[in-house]
Design an enzyme around this catalytic site. Sequence first.
Site, short mmCIF file in Angstrom:
data_model
loop_
_atom_site.label_atom_id
_atom_site.label_comp_id
_atom_site.label_asym_id
_atom_site.label_seq_id
_atom_site.Cartn_x
_atom_site.Cartn_y
_atom_site.Cartn_z
N SER A 64 0.82 -1.21 0.00
CA SER A 64 0.00 0.00 0.00
C SER A 64 0.86 1.26 0.00
O SER A 64 2.02 1.26 0.40
CB SER A 64 -0.93 0.01 1.22
OG SER A 64 -1.68 -1.18 1.28
N1 SAM Z 1 -0.44 -5.10 4.42
C1 SAM Z 1 0.21 -5.31 3.16
C2 SAM Z 1 1.55 -4.68 3.08
O1 SAM Z 1 1.97 -3.99 4.01
O2 SAM Z 1 2.22 -4.88 2.04
C3 SAM Z 1 -0.62 -4.90 1.98
C4 SAM Z 1 -1.70 -5.84 1.72
S1 SAM Z 1 -2.38 -5.90 0.10
C5 SAM Z 1 -3.05 -4.29 -0.14
C6 SAM Z 1 -3.79 -6.93 0.53
C7 SAM Z 1 -3.43 -8.36 0.84
O3 SAM Z 1 -4.58 -9.01 1.38
C8 SAM Z 1 -3.02 -9.16 -0.38
O4 SAM Z 1 -1.76 -9.72 -0.20
C9 SAM Z 1 -4.10 -10.26 -0.47
O5 SAM Z 1 -3.64 -11.49 -0.97
C10 SAM Z 1 -4.54 -10.35 0.98
N2 SAM Z 1 -5.85 -10.96 1.21
C11 SAM Z 1 -6.99 -10.79 0.49
N3 SAM Z 1 -7.98 -11.51 1.05
C12 SAM Z 1 -7.47 -12.13 2.15
C13 SAM Z 1 -8.00 -13.00 3.15
N4 SAM Z 1 -9.27 -13.41 3.16
N5 SAM Z 1 -7.18 -13.43 4.13
C14 SAM Z 1 -5.86 -13.06 4.15
N6 SAM Z 1 -5.30 -12.25 3.24
C15 SAM Z 1 -6.11 -11.78 2.25
#
Ligand code: SAM
Length: 217
Positions: A64
């Site tokens: 992000s």
């Molecule tokens: N917090 C992260 C960082 O600092 O880089 C950014 C996260 S990215 C915007 C969103 C993440 O949520 C992705 O890696 C995606 O695979 C994960 N995601 C989506 N649905 C999810 C779920 N149900 N459980 C766990 N992770 C999930």
Amino acid sequence: MIAINYVHERERMVREQLEGKGIRSVPVLQAFRKVPRHLFVAPGTEEFAYEDRPLGIGEGQTISQPYMVATMTEALELSGGEKVLEIGTGSGYQAAILAELGCSVYTIERIESLSMEARRKLEQAGYPNLHFRVGDGTLGWPEEAPFDRIVVTAGAPDAPVELLRQLREGGCLLIPIGGERRQDLVRFRREEGRVTRQTICACSFVKLVGTEGWPEE
Ligand code: SAM
């Protein structure tokens, strides 16, 4: 080739993108000064690591924008020592910021390769004591509940009931809620048995995919 001065770049990011846009918490600003964001971006994109935008990390996912990570971190109102559940490990950067602020971090990612890579990067960056899980974060981490804070870093159609259930009395859940492209960042507080809801700002996150999120495509 000119070597990039990452310390200088990081300071510029903190002053222009965080302080300059209203982030006031001194501990939060200090954490952003310390965590080497360039270690968490995809190989070959290090030169953009301190720019004001999200970057691809593979598997169609993103690290992000720094300002959004800072806004979320500030909205968690941490004082240090909290037990925090993060949903969406992604690159591991938000988890590193939370660890730098003295939190005990539990982080869930649904894509195994991203979780493995984040673990490697967090160790390399000097954060070896986090707890990782691969799976559907919309179901939380019941064995480790309750949590003082829960932060969801992907956009959901609504707040997963199971996450609200795993929140400690006095704690808060921060989650982007809305459509597939645009959401509101919402803070839920559990106080005296009641759950209150407050909108923080507009945001745009990749989809939270899972039982209490969006269906898998
Ligand atoms: N917090 C992260 C960082 O600092 O880089 C950014 C996260 S990215 C915007 C969103 C993440 O949520 C992705 O890696 C995606 O695979 C994960 N995601 C989506 N649905 C999810 C779920 N149900 N459980 C766990 N992770 C999930």
